[in-house]
Enzyme design. Structure first.
Site, short mmCIF file in Angstrom:
data_model
loop_
_atom_site.label_atom_id
_atom_site.label_comp_id
_atom_site.label_asym_id
_atom_site.label_seq_id
_atom_site.Cartn_x
_atom_site.Cartn_y
_atom_site.Cartn_z
N ASP A 294 0.82 -1.21 0.00
CA ASP A 294 0.00 0.00 0.00
C ASP A 294 0.86 1.27 0.00
OD1 ASP A 294 -2.06 -1.77 0.22
OD2 ASP A 294 -2.82 -1.04 2.14
N ASP A 295 0.20 2.38 -0.34
CA ASP A 295 0.67 3.75 -0.08
C ASP A 295 1.73 4.29 -1.04
OD1 ASP A 295 -1.07 3.75 1.99
OD2 ASP A 295 0.43 3.79 3.60
N HIS B 14 -5.52 2.89 -4.10
CA HIS B 14 -5.64 2.98 -2.64
C HIS B 14 -6.25 4.33 -2.25
CE1 HIS B 14 -5.04 1.59 1.35
NE2 HIS B 14 -4.01 2.38 1.67
N HIS C 44 -5.78 9.02 0.80
CA HIS C 44 -5.90 8.18 1.99
C HIS C 44 -6.90 8.70 3.04
CE1 HIS C 44 -4.53 5.22 5.01
NE2 HIS C 44 -3.84 4.66 4.01
N HIS D 45 3.69 -2.29 3.11
CA HIS D 45 3.67 -0.94 2.57
C HIS D 45 4.97 -0.67 1.82
CE1 HIS D 45 0.65 -0.85 5.77
NE2 HIS D 45 0.10 0.17 5.13
#
Length: 472
Positions: free
Chosen positions: A273-274, A327, A331, A419
């Site tokens: 992620d991210d 994603h 966020h 991540h």
């Protein structure tokens, strides 16, 4: 008086006429002899039994001649194993690819072992196992071998009657021998589409969930599927159904998926992620390439826009057969914003990725895992959570991340959360990939996991929550 020089007139001999009845008897006898000889020859050549080794070979050759439907590839080999009670004959192709020939050999050995275990070396009457193979050539660099096994037992008159008939198939890449499974040859959702097609043709039971669609052969542009007795309506014996390319819309892939995954072996999906983040993302991609592994990257639209190397990273992900997901843009907690704002999070991320890659993300993961059917419907793509949380965001320690994964028990069918913005996560990736391979795991994308392990259509707009990715 007659002169001494006078010639005598030659005396004519009378020929006796042959009796018409005698000729008739002769012809009848000749016909009977020829008919008897022909019938004996016919019985000799076609009798469904045998008395000795040479007789068994003739018996087997007749069977192969009548039952081999296609021999498009390979050099045909024949073996006979005669016994006073149990005999077997095998006709099989030698393809010339070591792994393919080994697989064919193993399929045949399994059938022979099953035959020997059931029938042994003695019994009340003859029993024969006959194994032959159809071979087909697909139009996308594939070959298919269909191993057909029949067992015949002698009846009260000594004639052999078939008591069982089974089929096993093996489809492969003709260049490297890698096996091609149905999920590699057909588009996602093929099971439901084929089931509807079979049902339209009157084969209602072929639509059942337990039907094995992995028994197939690719013949040119078309496919042949094989079903056991009872799996197809009103069919009490093994049945083959041919599906022409075009009979069912959007079932055949334009190109065979070359990943060569084996659905029968353990699979795990690693997700990040991210990202993307300069340096760290590339280090993770290096580790994936070195280990021949793949992952799914859930990227933030904001980071895609702000990372100067994002286009390079996204294109490299695609080259390595990785999957790219959304994603969100920046966020947020999707449960705390409006539907319109959720749609904006999707649209802006889709635009950022598409502008650099030429295509939109295929899946999404809600920030903090806060998603549901509603957010999934707004994003318009499958929502994917996880089943193994490495807590890499908390520990920022590679050893801790590795230990978290190793301590999660059986990883088959699970989704690992990491991540791509921490150096410690990149280091953990470098360590965990060789370990996963040593444990027999195949790394797959989340869409591949859905297809291969859960028989799901990965393109369907569906939410897969925390409790989903666990095999029974």
């Amino acid at each position: 008086m007659r002169s001494d020089t006078a010639r005598r007139r030659p005396t004519k001999k009378r020929r006796k006429k042959k009796s018409g009845f005698g000729c008739f008897i002769f012809v009848v006898v000749l016909i009977v002899i020829l008919a008897a000889g022909g019938f004996a020859a016919y019985k000799y050549l076609t009798a469904n039994n045998y008395d000795n080794e040479s007789g068994f070979e003739r018996f087997a050759d007749r069977y192969f001649s009548a039952n081999v439907e296609s021999d498009d590839i390979g050099d045909v080999q024949t073996e006979y194993n005669y016994g006073e009670y149990a005999s077997s004959a095998i006709q099989y192709p030698e393809i010339g690819l070591e792994n393919v020939d080994a697989r064919i050999s193993q399929l045949i050995q399994d059938e022979q072992q099953s035959f020997r275990s059931k029938y042994g070396n003695s019994g009340d009457g003859k029993v024969a196992q006959l194994i032959c193979c159809d071979t087909y050539k697909g139009d996308q660099g594939t070959g298919s071998v269909v191993v057909k096994t029949a067992v015949q037992e002698a009846d009260d008159k000594g004639d052999l009657q078939q008591v069982s008939n089974t089929v096993k198939t093996f489809t492969f890449n003709t260049e490297n021998g890698a096996e091609v499974f149905s999920l590699m040859a057909f588009e996602p959702g093929y099971r439901d589409q084929l089931a509807d097609f079979f049902k339209s043709k009157g084969f209602d039971k072929a639509a059942a969930a337990d039907v094995d669609y992995d028994r197939f052969a690719l013949n040119g542009k078309d496919a042949i599927f094989y079903f056991d007795a009872g799996q197809v309506e009103d069919m009490d014996s093994l049945t083959e159904i041919k599906v022409k390319n075009g009979d069912v819309e959007n079932v055949f892939r334009d190109e065979i998926d070359s990943r060569g995954l084996d659905p029968s072996k353990p699979m795990v999906a690693i997700t990040f992620d991210d990202g993307p983040k300069k340096g760290t993302t590339n280090r993770i991609l290096d580790a994936l390439e070195k280990n021949g592994a793949v992952a799914t990257f859930f990227e933030l639209g904001e980071n895609v826009e702000n990372c100067s190397d994002s286009e390079e990273y996204l294109k490299r992900m695609e080259e390595l057969n990785c999957e790219i997901g959304s994603h969100s843009y920046n966020h947020p907690n999707l449960f705390q914003i409006s539907d319109a704002a959720i749609k904006e999070q999707n649209d802006k991320t889709d635009e950022a990725i598409e502008s650099r890659l030429g295509k939109k993300p295929t899946v999404y993961r809600p920030p903090y895992g806060n998603g549901n059917e509603k957010t999934t419907e707004i994003f318009g793509k499958p929502g994917i959570l996880w089943s193994v949380d490495t807590l890499d965001w908390k520990s920022r320690n590679a050893a801790s991340v590795v230990e978290q994964i190793k301590g999660s028990g059986n990883l088959d069918g699970k989704v690992i959360l990491m991540h791509s913005i921490y150096d410690s996560s990149a280091e953990a990736t470098e360590q965990i990939l060789p370990w996963l391979q040593s444990q027999g795991y195949q790394t797959v994308t989340v869409s591949e996991l859905l297809m291969y392990k859960y028989n799901e259509d990965p393109s369907a707009t569906k939410f897969y929550g925390y409790n989903y990715f666990y095999l029974d």
